[in-house]
Design a protein around this motif. Structure first.
Motif, mmCIF file in Angstrom:
data_model
loop_
_atom_site.group_PDB
_atom_site.id
_atom_site.type_symbol
_atom_site.label_atom_id
_atom_site.label_comp_id
_atom_site.label_asym_id
_atom_site.label_seq_id
_atom_site.Cartn_x
_atom_site.Cartn_y
_atom_site.Cartn_z
ATOM 1 N N UNK A 257 0.829 -1.208 0.000
ATOM 2 C CA UNK A 257 0.000 0.000 0.000
ATOM 3 C C UNK A 257 0.864 1.259 0.000
ATOM 4 N N UNK A 258 1.981 1.186 0.701
ATOM 5 C CA UNK A 258 2.839 2.364 0.824
ATOM 6 C C UNK A 258 3.984 2.355 -0.179
ATOM 7 N N UNK A 259 3.905 1.426 -1.129
ATOM 8 C CA UNK A 259 4.883 1.336 -2.211
ATOM 9 C C UNK A 259 6.314 1.216 -1.702
ATOM 10 N N UNK A 260 6.434 0.411 -0.656
ATOM 11 C CA UNK A 260 7.769 0.083 -0.157
ATOM 12 C C UNK A 260 8.187 -1.230 -0.802
ATOM 13 N N UNK A 261 9.360 -1.252 -1.405
ATOM 14 C CA UNK A 261 9.858 -2.475 -2.026
ATOM 15 C C UNK A 261 10.400 -3.426 -0.973
ATOM 16 N N UNK A 262 9.938 -4.661 -0.993
ATOM 17 C CA UNK A 262 10.388 -5.637 0.000
ATOM 18 C C UNK A 262 11.282 -6.679 -0.671
ATOM 19 N N UNK A 263 12.456 -6.844 -0.136
ATOM 20 C CA UNK A 263 13.409 -7.812 -0.683
ATOM 21 C C UNK A 263 13.820 -8.774 0.423
ATOM 22 N N UNK A 264 13.663 -10.058 0.169
ATOM 23 C CA UNK A 264 14.099 -11.062 1.149
ATOM 24 C C UNK A 264 15.592 -11.301 1.005
ATOM 25 N N UNK A 265 16.257 -11.375 2.156
ATOM 26 C CA UNK A 265 17.699 -11.665 2.197
ATOM 27 C C UNK A 265 17.855 -12.809 3.194
ATOM 28 N N UNK A 266 18.099 -14.018 2.696
ATOM 29 C CA UNK A 266 17.959 -15.160 3.588
ATOM 30 C C UNK A 266 19.052 -16.210 3.406
ATOM 31 N N UNK A 267 19.627 -16.663 4.518
ATOM 32 C CA UNK A 267 20.521 -17.817 4.480
ATOM 33 C C UNK A 267 19.668 -19.075 4.412
ATOM 34 N N UNK A 268 19.935 -19.941 3.460
ATOM 35 C CA UNK A 268 19.166 -21.193 3.325
ATOM 36 C C UNK A 268 20.117 -22.375 3.179
ATOM 37 N N UNK A 269 20.872 -22.625 4.244
ATOM 38 C CA UNK A 269 21.870 -23.702 4.167
ATOM 39 C C UNK A 269 21.232 -25.078 4.067
ATOM 40 N N UNK A 270 19.915 -25.172 4.298
ATOM 41 C CA UNK A 270 19.222 -26.458 4.112
ATOM 42 C C UNK A 270 19.466 -26.991 2.704
ATOM 43 N N UNK A 271 19.676 -26.077 1.743
ATOM 44 C CA UNK A 271 19.937 -26.500 0.365
ATOM 45 C C UNK A 271 21.224 -27.320 0.280
ATOM 46 N N UNK A 272 22.334 -26.719 0.685
ATOM 47 C CA UNK A 272 23.607 -27.438 0.553
ATOM 48 C C UNK A 272 23.834 -28.474 1.655
ATOM 49 N N UNK A 273 22.958 -28.481 2.655
ATOM 50 C CA UNK A 273 22.979 -29.586 3.620
ATOM 51 C C UNK A 273 22.255 -30.797 3.036
ATOM 52 N N UNK A 274 21.635 -30.601 1.877
ATOM 53 C CA UNK A 274 20.927 -31.695 1.224
ATOM 54 C C UNK A 274 19.568 -31.999 1.839
ATOM 55 N N UNK A 275 19.031 -31.038 2.601
ATOM 56 C CA UNK A 275 17.751 -31.264 3.275
ATOM 57 C C UNK A 275 16.558 -30.909 2.390
ATOM 58 N N UNK A 276 16.815 -30.125 1.368
ATOM 59 C CA UNK A 276 15.755 -29.762 0.421
ATOM 60 C C UNK A 276 16.397 -29.634 -0.962
ATOM 61 N N UNK A 277 15.711 -30.143 -1.967
ATOM 62 C CA UNK A 277 16.255 -30.042 -3.330
ATOM 63 C C UNK A 277 16.013 -28.631 -3.854
#
Ligand code: ZN
Length: 195
Positions: free
Chosen positions: A53-73
């Motif tokens: 509503x307020x035209x603020x751009x939202x950007x996610x910045x996230x560590x997702x080590x589950x990927x290289x831990x092989x927990x999620x493809x």
């Protein structure tokens, strides 16, 4: 580093950089591996609606080590991401982009927070003036990344009751605003920046 960017619905005048797990959804010690483990905080969906509503751009910045831990493809990871985006949009919000680090800490990559790399890459891609941006996260590493990138940091403290309290000694209190939920953090941000 994995980058997703959305179609441009509006040109944000300012940006909010958000951590994912523990900020928009409830974190799990065993990582988010399936969509049925992804539970939004209600205040986060409301805050994302406010941002749109307020035209603020939202950007996610996230560590997702589950990927290289092989927990999620990678395939399942992106599927989860897209379901998250759909749910955010169904609730009136939107995301401008998401930056994910897939690495484990031992890989010593350049993107994993507390490194500021993903924030700086977002700033470069979206022409964000970092001194006007705000990063909201629930961990000291989010605050460290924000400070290293030159933007304001807000530490979300809603997890205090669950024993995942951030170590306040590792944070420079002069640079850090604390908020107990995302709506309050957003109100603080909007008030401090002005219309
Ligand atoms: Zn990385």
């Amino acid at each position: 580093m994995l980058i997703w960017s959305n179609r441009c619905e509006y040109s944000p005048e300012r940006y909010l950089l958000l951590d994912r797990d523990g900020v928009i959804n409830i974190d799990r010690p065993d990582y988010i591996k399936h969509w049925n483990e992804f539970i939004f905080y209600p205040d986060a969906l409301a805050a994302l609606e406010q941002c749109r509503k307020q035209r603020i751009g939202v950007i996610l910045i996230s560590n997702q080590s589950a990927l290289n831990r092989g927990l999620i493809s990678l395939e399942d990871f992106w599927q989860l991401h897209h379901r998250m985006v759909q749910a955010i949009e169904a609730n009136g919000g939107t995301l401008a982009a998401a930056f994910y680090c897939p690495h484990r800490p031992e890989e010593r990559c350049s993107c994993r927070k507390p490194a500021p790399f993903m924030l700086l890459k977002a700033a470069q891609m979206f022409d964000i003036a970092m001194q006007e941006a705000v990063m909201i996260g629930d961990r000291p590493t989010d605050v460290q990344a924000a400070i290293a990138a030159g933007c304001r940091a807000v530490l979300l403290t809603r997890e205090l009751a669950t024993g995942q309290a951030p170590d306040s000694d590792s944070i420079n209190p002069a640079n850090v605003t604390r908020c107990s939920n995302l709506l309050a953090a957003l109100a603080d941000l909007v008030e401090s920046v002005g219309p």
